[in-house]
Structures are given as structure tokens and as C-alpha cells.
Design a protein around this motif. Structure first.
Motif, PDB file in Angstrom:
ATOM      1  N   ALA A 204      51.578   4.481  67.085  1.00  0.00           N
ATOM      2  CA  ALA A 204      50.498   4.726  66.127  1.00  0.00           C
ATOM      3  C   ALA A 204      51.028   5.294  64.807  1.00  0.00           C
ATOM      4  N   THR A 205      52.061   6.138  64.880  1.00  0.00           N
ATOM      5  CA  THR A 205      52.565   6.789  63.666  1.00  0.00           C
ATOM      6  C   THR A 205      54.079   6.725  63.533  1.00  0.00           C
ATOM      7  N   GLU A 206      54.741   5.843  64.286  1.00  0.00           N
ATOM      8  CA  GLU A 206      56.197   5.759  64.221  1.00  0.00           C
ATOM      9  C   GLU A 206      56.640   4.317  64.433  1.00  0.00           C
ATOM     10  N   ALA A 207      57.686   3.921  63.701  1.00  0.00           N
ATOM     11  CA  ALA A 207      58.264   2.585  63.874  1.00  0.00           C
ATOM     12  C   ALA A 207      59.779   2.685  63.763  1.00  0.00           C
ATOM     13  N   THR A 208      60.457   1.916  64.598  1.00  0.00           N
ATOM     14  CA  THR A 208      61.899   1.772  64.502  1.00  0.00           C
ATOM     15  C   THR A 208      62.151   0.358  64.017  1.00  0.00           C
ATOM     16  N   VAL A 209      62.858   0.242  62.891  1.00  0.00           N
ATOM     17  CA  VAL A 209      63.009  -1.048  62.223  1.00  0.00           C
ATOM     18  C   VAL A 209      64.465  -1.303  61.838  1.00  0.00           C
ATOM     19  N   VAL A 210      64.838  -2.578  61.851  1.00  0.00           N
ATOM     20  CA  VAL A 210      66.129  -2.997  61.325  1.00  0.00           C
ATOM     21  C   VAL A 210      65.899  -3.276  59.847  1.00  0.00           C
ATOM     22  N   VAL A 211      66.703  -2.638  58.996  1.00  0.00           N
ATOM     23  CA  VAL A 211      66.493  -2.733  57.556  1.00  0.00           C
ATOM     24  C   VAL A 211      67.767  -3.135  56.831  1.00  0.00           C
TER      25      VAL A 211
ATOM     26  N   GLY B 280      54.739   8.367  60.079  1.00  0.00           N
ATOM     27  CA  GLY B 280      53.654   8.611  59.149  1.00  0.00           C
ATOM     28  C   GLY B 280      52.559   7.581  59.300  1.00  0.00           C
ATOM     29  N   THR B 281      51.868   7.300  58.203  1.00  0.00           N
ATOM     30  CA  THR B 281      50.769   6.338  58.242  1.00  0.00           C
ATOM     31  C   THR B 281      51.172   5.041  57.542  1.00  0.00           C
ATOM     32  N   GLY B 282      50.641   3.945  58.049  1.00  0.00           N
ATOM     33  CA  GLY B 282      50.917   2.641  57.467  1.00  0.00           C
ATOM     34  C   GLY B 282      51.945   1.832  58.230  1.00  0.00           C
ATOM     35  N   VAL B 283      52.269   2.257  59.444  1.00  0.00           N
ATOM     36  CA  VAL B 283      53.253   1.557  60.269  1.00  0.00           C
ATOM     37  C   VAL B 283      52.874   0.086  60.450  1.00  0.00           C
ATOM     38  N   HIS B 284      51.594  -0.201  60.590  1.00  0.00           N
ATOM     39  CA  HIS B 284      51.134  -1.579  60.815  1.00  0.00           C
ATOM     40  C   HIS B 284      51.424  -2.493  59.627  1.00  0.00           C
ATOM     41  N   GLU B 285      51.709  -1.947  58.459  1.00  0.00           N
ATOM     42  CA  GLU B 285      52.005  -2.740  57.263  1.00  0.00           C
ATOM     43  C   GLU B 285      53.440  -3.277  57.248  1.00  0.00           C
ATOM     44  N   LEU B 286      54.272  -2.880  58.213  1.00  0.00           N
ATOM     45  CA  LEU B 286      55.681  -3.245  58.203  1.00  0.00           C
ATOM     46  C   LEU B 286      55.968  -4.615  58.795  1.00  0.00           C
ATOM     47  N   SER B 287      55.036  -5.199  59.505  1.00  0.00           N
ATOM     48  CA  SER B 287      55.256  -6.499  60.140  1.00  0.00           C
ATOM     49  C   SER B 287      55.403  -7.592  59.092  1.00  0.00           C
ATOM     50  N   PRO B 288      56.301  -8.562  59.347  1.00  0.00           N
ATOM     51  CA  PRO B 288      56.449  -9.683  58.411  1.00  0.00           C
ATOM     52  C   PRO B 288      55.136 -10.463  58.277  1.00  0.00           C
ATOM     53  N   THR B 289      54.949 -11.092  57.131  1.00  0.00           N
ATOM     54  CA  THR B 289      53.757 -11.902  56.885  1.00  0.00           C
ATOM     55  C   THR B 289      54.178 -13.338  56.591  1.00  0.00           C
TER      56      THR B 289
ATOM     57  N   ILE C  33      51.273   3.217  51.874  1.00  0.00           N
ATOM     58  CA  ILE C  33      51.807   3.765  53.118  1.00  0.00           C
ATOM     59  C   ILE C  33      52.269   5.189  52.833  1.00  0.00           C
ATOM     60  N   ASP C  34      52.509   5.953  53.880  1.00  0.00           N
ATOM     61  CA  ASP C  34      53.087   7.284  53.746  1.00  0.00           C
ATOM     62  C   ASP C  34      54.029   7.468  54.932  1.00  0.00           C
ATOM     63  N   LEU C  35      55.264   6.970  54.771  1.00  0.00           N
ATOM     64  CA  LEU C  35      56.244   6.967  55.853  1.00  0.00           C
ATOM     65  C   LEU C  35      57.495   7.722  55.429  1.00  0.00           C
ATOM     66  N   THR C  36      58.027   8.523  56.349  1.00  0.00           N
ATOM     67  CA  THR C  36      59.210   9.330  56.100  1.00  0.00           C
ATOM     68  C   THR C  36      60.341   8.887  57.022  1.00  0.00           C
ATOM     69  N   VAL C  37      61.551   8.768  56.481  1.00  0.00           N
ATOM     70  CA  VAL C  37      62.725   8.416  57.276  1.00  0.00           C
ATOM     71  C   VAL C  37      63.127   9.630  58.113  1.00  0.00           C
ATOM     72  N   THR C  38      63.100   9.469  59.443  1.00  0.00           N
ATOM     73  CA  THR C  38      63.458  10.570  60.332  1.00  0.00           C
ATOM     74  C   THR C  38      64.772  10.328  61.066  1.00  0.00           C
ATOM     75  N   SER C  39      65.276   9.080  61.014  1.00  0.00           N
ATOM     76  CA  SER C  39      66.526   8.766  61.690  1.00  0.00           C
ATOM     77  C   SER C  39      67.145   7.524  61.059  1.00  0.00           C
ATOM     78  N   ILE C  40      68.476   7.553  60.917  1.00  0.00           N
ATOM     79  CA  ILE C  40      69.235   6.401  60.436  1.00  0.00           C
ATOM     80  C   ILE C  40      70.413   6.213  61.385  1.00  0.00           C
ATOM     81  N   VAL C  41      70.590   4.994  61.882  1.00  0.00           N
ATOM     82  CA  VAL C  41      71.731   4.671  62.732  1.00  0.00           C
ATOM     83  C   VAL C  41      72.447   3.481  62.104  1.00  0.00           C
ATOM     84  N   ARG C  42      73.728   3.669  61.851  1.00  0.00           N
ATOM     85  CA  ARG C  42      74.569   2.589  61.309  1.00  0.00           C
ATOM     86  C   ARG C  42      75.785   2.432  62.198  1.00  0.00           C
TER      87      ARG C  42
END
Length: 103
Positions: free
Chosen positions: A15-22, A74-83, A45-54
Motif C-alpha cells: 500500500a505504501t512501499e515499492a521495490t523497483v529496478v531503476v 510513501g504515497t503514489g506507489v500505484h503510479e510506478l507501473s509501466p503504461t 506522488i510523495d515517495l522517499t528512497v529508503t534503500s538502495i542496492v547496487r
């Protein structure tokens, strides 16, 4: 705005968190960076980076042209999906925001 990430894949979402490949397009993007806008859709959106793995290891930042696994909260996680764009091709979202003030 001094931080920009292109979302290539959404690996996990809640609901308020996403893990994404960027891929970092502008930055470097540091822990604590706050993203407020999806570039092409202008979705707020209002999203904050809480973890980075490289390369399989935690990191404090990701530099331009490099890829990594980033967790956003944060909020707006649902906006991250490709369109699907006008040409019928998948469009990867680009999020824009600001890094935290340097200590």
C-alpha cells in the motif's frame, strides 16, 4: 529537481512501499531523496528512497546511468507501473524529485 529515476520493473509493492529496478537519469540519487512527480503523466506522488542496492550490496547513492534496486515508501506507489503509450508500446515511468540537503 535534482533527482530522476526511470522505473524498469516493479518487483514488489504494498500500500505504501515499492521495490523497483531503476536506472538513474539525474543525480546522484541518495538515501532520503523525495520524489514528488511522475514526469510524463504529471501524477503527484510523495515517495522517499529508503534503500538502495547496487551489485548485490547496500549503497547510500546511485549515480547517473547506473541501475539498482531501490525501495520507495510513501504515497503514489500505484503510479510506478509501466503504461502503454500512444504507439502501443510500454512506457517506463520516470520519477522526479530532490535529494536531501547535504549534512
Amino acid at each position: 529537481m535534482d533527482a530522476e529515476l526511470q522505473i524498469h520493473e516493479v518487483r514488489g509493492t504494498g500500500a505504501t512501499e515499492a521495490t523497483v529496478v531503476v536506472r538513474c537519469l539525474r543525480g546522484p540519487v541518495r538515501l532520503g531523496a523525495r520524489f514528488s512527480l511522475v514526469r510524463d503523466t504529471r501524477a503527484p506522488i510523495d515517495l522517499t528512497v529508503t534503500s538502495i542496492v547496487r551489485y548485490g550490496r547496500p549503497d547510500h547513492a546511485i549515480d547517473p546511468v547506473h541501475s539498482g534496486l531501490v525501495t520507495l515508501q510513501g504515497t503514489g506507489v500505484h503510479e510506478l507501473s509501466p503504461t502503454i503509450g500512444e504507439a502501443g508500446r510500454q512506457v517506463m515511468q520516470v520519477i522526479q524529485g530532490d535529494n536531501p540537503v547535504a549534512p
